[in-house]
Each structure stands twice: as structure tokens, then as C-alpha cells.
Design a protein around this motif. Structure first.
Motif, PDB file in Angstrom:
ATOM      1  N   VAL A 146       0.816  -1.206   0.000  1.00 39.09           N
ATOM      2  CA  VAL A 146       0.000   0.000   0.000  1.00 39.09           C
ATOM      3  C   VAL A 146       0.855   1.264   0.000  1.00 39.09           C
ATOM      4  CG1 VAL A 146      -0.236   0.223   2.513  1.00 39.09           C
ATOM      5  CG2 VAL A 146      -2.095   0.986   1.032  1.00 39.09           C
ATOM      6  N   GLY A 147       2.109   1.180   0.516  1.00 40.15           N
ATOM      7  CA  GLY A 147       2.977   2.352   0.464  1.00 40.15           C
ATOM      8  C   GLY A 147       3.595   2.678   1.805  1.00 40.15           C
ATOM      9  N   VAL A 148       3.620   3.965   2.117  1.00 41.07           N
ATOM     10  CA  VAL A 148       4.184   4.445   3.386  1.00 41.07           C
ATOM     11  C   VAL A 148       3.110   4.337   4.472  1.00 41.07           C
ATOM     12  CG1 VAL A 148       5.128   6.429   4.621  1.00 41.07           C
ATOM     13  CG2 VAL A 148       5.811   5.975   2.243  1.00 41.07           C
ATOM     14  N   VAL A 149       3.453   3.671   5.562  1.00 45.55           N
ATOM     15  CA  VAL A 149       2.505   3.421   6.646  1.00 45.55           C
ATOM     16  C   VAL A 149       2.888   4.232   7.878  1.00 45.55           C
ATOM     17  CG1 VAL A 149       1.594   1.665   8.234  1.00 45.55           C
ATOM     18  CG2 VAL A 149       1.988   1.099   5.819  1.00 45.55           C
ATOM     19  N   ALA A 150       1.907   4.915   8.442  1.00 45.56           N
ATOM     20  CA  ALA A 150       2.066   5.554   9.746  1.00 45.56           C
ATOM     21  C   ALA A 150       1.521   4.594  10.794  1.00 45.56           C
ATOM     22  CB  ALA A 150       1.315   6.877   9.794  1.00 45.56           C
ATOM     23  N   ALA A 151       2.398   4.084  11.646  1.00 45.15           N
ATOM     24  CA  ALA A 151       2.012   3.132  12.689  1.00 45.15           C
ATOM     25  C   ALA A 151       2.048   3.854  14.034  1.00 45.15           C
ATOM     26  CB  ALA A 151       2.953   1.931  12.701  1.00 45.15           C
ATOM     27  N   ILE A 152       0.893   4.049  14.631  1.00 44.43           N
ATOM     28  CA  ILE A 152       0.777   4.811  15.878  1.00 44.43           C
ATOM     29  C   ILE A 152       0.405   3.845  16.986  1.00 44.43           C
ATOM     30  CG2 ILE A 152      -0.377   6.726  17.020  1.00 44.43           C
ATOM     31  CD1 ILE A 152      -0.876   7.915  14.245  1.00 44.43           C
ATOM     32  N   VAL A 153       1.259   3.771  17.996  1.00 47.06           N
ATOM     33  CA  VAL A 153       1.252   2.669  18.958  1.00 47.06           C
ATOM     34  C   VAL A 153       0.956   3.194  20.365  1.00 47.06           C
ATOM     35  CG1 VAL A 153       2.620   0.768  19.879  1.00 47.06           C
ATOM     36  CG2 VAL A 153       2.966   1.516  17.515  1.00 47.06           C
ATOM     37  N   PRO A 154       0.156   2.487  21.171  1.00 45.70           N
ATOM     38  CA  PRO A 154      -0.134   2.912  22.541  1.00 45.70           C
ATOM     39  C   PRO A 154       0.914   2.415  23.529  1.00 45.70           C
ATOM     40  CG  PRO A 154      -1.379   0.947  22.079  1.00 45.70           C
ATOM     41  CD  PRO A 154      -0.587   1.258  20.824  1.00 45.70           C
ATOM     42  N   TRP A 155       0.674   2.718  24.818  1.00 49.14           N
ATOM     43  CA  TRP A 155       1.684   2.426  25.836  1.00 49.14           C
ATOM     44  C   TRP A 155       1.455   1.110  26.566  1.00 49.14           C
ATOM     45  CZ3 TRP A 155      -1.281   1.839  30.033  1.00 49.14           C
ATOM     46  CH2 TRP A 155      -2.417   2.643  30.192  1.00 49.14           C
ATOM     47  N   ASN A 156       0.311   0.457  26.393  1.00 50.48           N
ATOM     48  CA  ASN A 156       0.016  -0.680  27.280  1.00 50.48           C
ATOM     49  C   ASN A 156       0.765  -1.957  26.893  1.00 50.48           C
ATOM     50  OD1 ASN A 156      -1.701  -0.739  24.994  1.00 50.48           O
ATOM     51  ND2 ASN A 156      -3.156  -2.065  26.049  1.00 50.48           N
ATOM     52  N   PHE A 157       0.858  -2.262  25.606  1.00 47.81           N
ATOM     53  CA  PHE A 157       1.676  -3.368  25.092  1.00 47.81           C
ATOM     54  C   PHE A 157       2.492  -2.791  23.926  1.00 47.81           C
ATOM     55  CE2 PHE A 157      -1.571  -5.795  27.255  1.00 47.81           C
ATOM     56  CZ  PHE A 157      -0.937  -6.953  27.686  1.00 47.81           C
ATOM     57  N   PRO A 158       3.453  -1.924  24.198  1.00 47.12           N
ATOM     58  CA  PRO A 158       4.051  -1.137  23.118  1.00 47.12           C
ATOM     59  C   PRO A 158       4.757  -1.950  22.047  1.00 47.12           C
ATOM     60  CG  PRO A 158       5.281  -0.861  25.168  1.00 47.12           C
ATOM     61  CD  PRO A 158       4.014  -1.567  25.513  1.00 47.12           C
ATOM     62  N   GLN A 159       5.514  -2.976  22.420  1.00 49.17           N
ATOM     63  CA  GLN A 159       6.197  -3.762  21.402  1.00 49.17           C
ATOM     64  C   GLN A 159       5.240  -4.701  20.676  1.00 49.17           C
ATOM     65  OE1 GLN A 159       9.427  -3.592  20.123  1.00 49.17           O
ATOM     66  NE2 GLN A 159       9.178  -1.639  21.199  1.00 49.17           N
ATOM     67  N   THR A 160       4.393  -5.358  21.415  1.00 44.94           N
ATOM     68  CA  THR A 160       3.431  -6.269  20.781  1.00 44.94           C
ATOM     69  C   THR A 160       2.596  -5.533  19.750  1.00 44.94           C
ATOM     70  OG1 THR A 160       3.327  -7.680  22.736  1.00 44.94           O
ATOM     71  CG2 THR A 160       1.457  -7.779  21.216  1.00 44.94           C
TER      72      THR A 160
END
Length: 480
Positions: A146-160
Motif C-alpha cells: 500500500v505504500g508508506v505506513v504511519a504506525a501509531i502505537v499505545p503504551w500498554n503493550f508497546p512492542q506487541t
């Protein structure tokens, strides 16, 4: 040991930030500083998107590589992640209060599990297929990144939750800008070290720790092709509105207020370990937890007693202690929020059976006692709104039809569980609950199956083959 970083990982190298603002990170259990990192501003977001754009548009770059070639690079990445597993677990636990036993089962292994899984899917799924045309000739149907992805991640399971997005996006051939939450940024720098060690091409993964303003600029950035977000429903709605205006694809995994339906034949006392995981995991800071416990009126008193005993027996303490079952909440603000909900529950007439305050002897850290409310009506605030802390509300029902109706009477629809001595009966009830995921006699995410919600719990799916296709777009090539 304090973790201090002065540069951002953009374009495959460490670069000094444009601005001077910093994010200070504190221990959830001691309130002491753990470290600090640069806070990315809009200019840094511009640089990160430009690097991802250049890497994606490169005719000989990541997107053009064969799945096998990308898979080899991703195998190196998984190896680099595995070497840092214990560090990931300890960093996350220190920042957000996650019990280390949970961190070792999630944050330590999520990347090394999901990266090879999605690389394998990409290798096995044909990039294109030829179909006979209904009007003569044939059509080649292609799956393209699809192209360039913005991945916005929370703090509760940050790596998962980073790898719910990063692993399939990379396997599909996308490039990514990851924005971790300010509360948990130290582990993101460890992730950047693994990217560098694996020698992924410059710009394929960029990491920009930032707050809401910079996050909003990332969502609306003209160089972004897709947004993948996990977080609150309130923020998800704003992102959906922006992406709708831009006609930009978006995956949203949002809040939940799931129901744990205890049927009249359930051996709840014999399933407490599984029930704890489905209702109180990670100090209640888990989106899919069944915090509305629906109990048959004929057994209501005994269910309340069992849950009260469970909550009051849990070991609360230092998240880095292997014996800890409930650690602190992520921040003072989050503790205040949970305590406000507890006060609302009492004010609205619910009966507090255990907890409700701060644990004795833990004067430092953002701790809240595991809390159980009985005599809760499904219209109560604590039954309607996501609390995100170790608080359970026990709601009575008369028959299974009413239990299903109560479970479905929610703005949310992310998860849930059914507890019964008869798994077939449990499956029949589970089929009737309007939700994206649900378990019988337990709840455990399956990486090979789609995860996501309905209603206010989001749109789109992560994990499984569906998680890969979320980062692909279809192209039809018509041939005579």
C-alpha cells in the motif's frame, strides 16, 4: 540505570532532532526518572516520512524486492529482536508497570514471533493470479504494497502492538514510520537498534517518539498512504475523520468494554488462572479484557464471592518481581482516572466488595488495589465506559437470552468470553455475541487469526492472513 538518547532513528541512521524538546520517562513503580529521549516535532515527522517515501519509491528498493529477499532480511531482524528479548520486557515493565511475567510472554517475543510469521505468509501467497475474464481475454490481479505506513502505537503493550503493524507492513513491502506513545519510548530505541543491526535498508523503518500534535501531523501528512492506529476510541474517531477526508485507508483497534459471561454450569473456581488472564491481565491495562462479568442470578452470590477472593488474593507490587500479579498503572494521570471511576461506581450505588483504594505499604508508584463491584446495573457508568484499570463490575442476569442481550448492550465490541462446563454450549453463546473476538473458557489472541473490533471498538483487522492483506492493495491488469 538511566536511559538517555539524543538522536532519532530516521532514514537508517541516528539524526539529531530539529527541536530541543524532550520526553521524560518515569518508573511506574517508583516515580523516579528512567531516562529521556528527544521529542520529535513536525519537522522530524517530515524527515521521517520523506525517508520512508524515498525508500518505498526507489525502483530497486524494498517494495520491489521479492518476498524471498525481504524474508531473508526479516529473518535477520527477528534474530536481532530475539537477542534483546529480556531487555524489551524489563524496559516495558519499568515504564508502564506491566508484570515482568507478562512482559516475557508478550513484549519479549512478539517481534521474533510475528516477523517470521508474516514473512512466511508473504512468501507463500502469490503476488498475482490470472483470471479468465467474463468478457473475453484474461485479467491479472496483483497484490501490491500500500505504500508508506504511519504506525501509531499505545503504551500498554508497546512492542506487541508495534509488531501487529510493523511485521505485516514490512512483509508486504511497505515502509513505516512508527510513532510510539510518550509513556513508553525507551523500548522503541531498542527496536531501532535491532533494525540497524539487521541492516534493513535506510528509510524502511523510522521511529519518531512524539505527542499528540506531532502524531496528528503524521496522520494527515501527504506522504503517508495508510494509517494503522491502536488507542482510545476518542482519538480513533479523530483519526478516522481525518483519513475519511483524505480518502486514506486506516486500521483502527480501539477501546473495549467486553463481557465475561459466566453460565450456570461454569466451574469458575477451577478456572481462576484463565479467568484472571481474561479479565485483569496487565493491571487491567488491556483493551480486550472482560471487565463486565455477567453472572446468573441463581449463582450470583457465589460468583461475587469467588471474584472477591480472587482479586483480594492477587500479589500487588514491583512489576520487575517475578511473583507480582498486579503492578502499578502507567502514570499518575491514569491512576487518577481509575480512582475517579471507582468513586463514580460507589456514588451510583454499586457495592464495593474488595479494593477501591491504594494498597498498603506501597506509598510510591501509581498503584490501585484490584477492585470488584457487585450489584452493578449495565447502565452504570462503570459498566458503560472503559476504565483501563483493575476494576471488575459483576452484573446479574436471569437466563442466557438476557446475558447475550446485556453483552451486546454496549457501545463496544472488541472481545469477550464465555465460561461453561460444556464447550459446545459456550460456542453457541459466543456466536450470538456481537464482537470481533471472543473465547470459550479463556481468552488468548491467536496470531494466525484476525483480531479487531466492531462498533466503537474499531474497524479493520490485524493478525492472521487478513493482517497482511490490510497492507496490500489490489490492481487488475486487463489482457486481450
Amino acid at each position: 540505570m538511566k536511559h538517555t538518547h539524543d538522536s532519532l532513528f530516521i532514514g537508517g541512521r541516528w539524526q539529531l532532532p530539529i527541536g530541543t524538546r524532550r520526553i521524560e520517562v518515569y518508573s511506574a513503580s517508583t516515580e523516579e526518572p528512567l531516562g529521556s529521549v528527544p521529542e520529535a516535532g513536525e519537522g522530524d515527522i517530515d524527515r521521517a516520512v520523506a525517508a520512508a517515501r524515498e525508500a518505498f519509491d526507489d525502483p530497486s528498493g524494498w517494495a520491489s524486492w521479492s518476498p524471498d529477499r525481504r524474508g531473508e532480511a526479516l529473518e535477520r531482524f527477528a534474530t536481532a529482536l530475539a537477542k534483546r528479548g529480556e531487555q524489551f520486557a524489563r524496559l516495558v515493565s519499568g515504564q508502564n508497570g506491566m508484570p515482568i511475567s507478562i512482559g516475557r510472554m508478550s513484549e519479549a517475543v512478539s517481534g521474533q514471533l510475528l516477523v517470521p510469521y508474516f514473512a512466511g505468509l508473504a512468501r507463500s501467497a502469490p503476488a498475482e493470479e490470472t483470471r479468465a475474464s467474463l468478457v473475453g481475454g484474461s485479467t491479472v490481479v496483483r497484490r501490491e504494497p500500500v505504500g508508506v505506513v504511519a504506525a501509531i502505537v499505545p503504551w500498554n503493550f508497546p512492542q506487541t502492538l508495534t509488531f501487529f503493524k510493523l511485521a505485516p507492513a514490512l512483509a508486504a513491502g511497505c515502509t513505516v514510520v512508527v510513532k510510539p506513545a510518550p509513556e513508553t519510548v525507551l523500548d522503541a530505541f531498542l527496536l531501532a537498534e535491532a533494525v540497524a543491526e539487521a541492516e534493513l535498508p535506510p528509510g524502511v523503518v523510522n521511529i519518531v517518539p512524539a505527542g499528540r500534535e506531532a502524531g496528528a501531523s503524521l496522520v494527515r501528512h501527504p506522504g503517508v498512504d495508510k494509517v494503522a492506529f491502536t488507542g482510545s476510541t476518542e482519538t480513533g474517531r479523530k483519526i478516522a475523520e481525518e483519513c475519511g477526508r483524505l480518502l486514506r485507508p486506516v486500521t483502527l483497534e480501539l477501546g473495549g468494554k467486553s463481557a465475561a459471561i459466566v453460565l450456570d454450569d461454569a466451574d469458575l473456581a477451577g478456572q481462576l488462572t484463565a479467568f484472571f488472564s481474561a479479565t485483569l491481565l496487565n493491571n487491567g491495562q488491556t483493551c480486550y479484557l472482560g471487565t463486565r462479568v455477567l453472572a446468573p442470578r441463581s449463582r450470583y452470590g457465589s460468583v461475587v464471592d469467588i471474584l472477591t477472593g480472587l482479586a483480594s488474593s492477587l500479589q500487588v507490587g514491583d512489576p520487575l518481581d517475578d511473583a507480582t500479579q498486579i503492578g502499578p498503572l502507567v502514570s499518575r494521570r491514569q491512576r487518577d482516572r481509575v480512582e475517579d471511576y471507582i468513586a463514580k461506581g460507589i456514588a451510583e450505588g454499586a457495592r464495593l466488595t474488595t479494593g477501591g483504594g491504594r494498597p498498603a505499604g506501597l506509598d510510591r508508584g501509581w498503584f490501585v488495589q484490584p477492585t470488584v463491584f457487585a450489584d452493578v446495573d449495565n447502565s452504570a457508568t462503570i459498566a458503560r465506559e472503559e476504565i483501563f484499570g483493575p476494576v471488575l463490575s459483576v452484573i446479574a442476569y436471569d437466563d442466557v437470552d438476557e446475558a447475550v442481550a446485556i453483552a451486546n448492550d454496549s457501545d463496544y465490541g472488541l472481545a469477550g468470553s464465555v465460561w461453561t462446563a460444556d464447550p459446545e454450549r459456550g460456542l453457541a453463546v459466543a456466536r450470538r455475541v456481537r464482537t470481533g473476538t471472543i473465547g470459550v473458557n479463556g481468552y488468548a489472541l491467536d496470531p494466525g487469526s484476525p483480531f479487531g473490533g466492531v462498533k466503537a471498538s474499531g474497524m479493520g483487522r490485524e493478525l492472521g492472513p487478513e493482517g497482511l492483506t490490510a497492507f496490500q492493495q489490489l490492481k487488475s491488469v486487463y489482457l486481450p
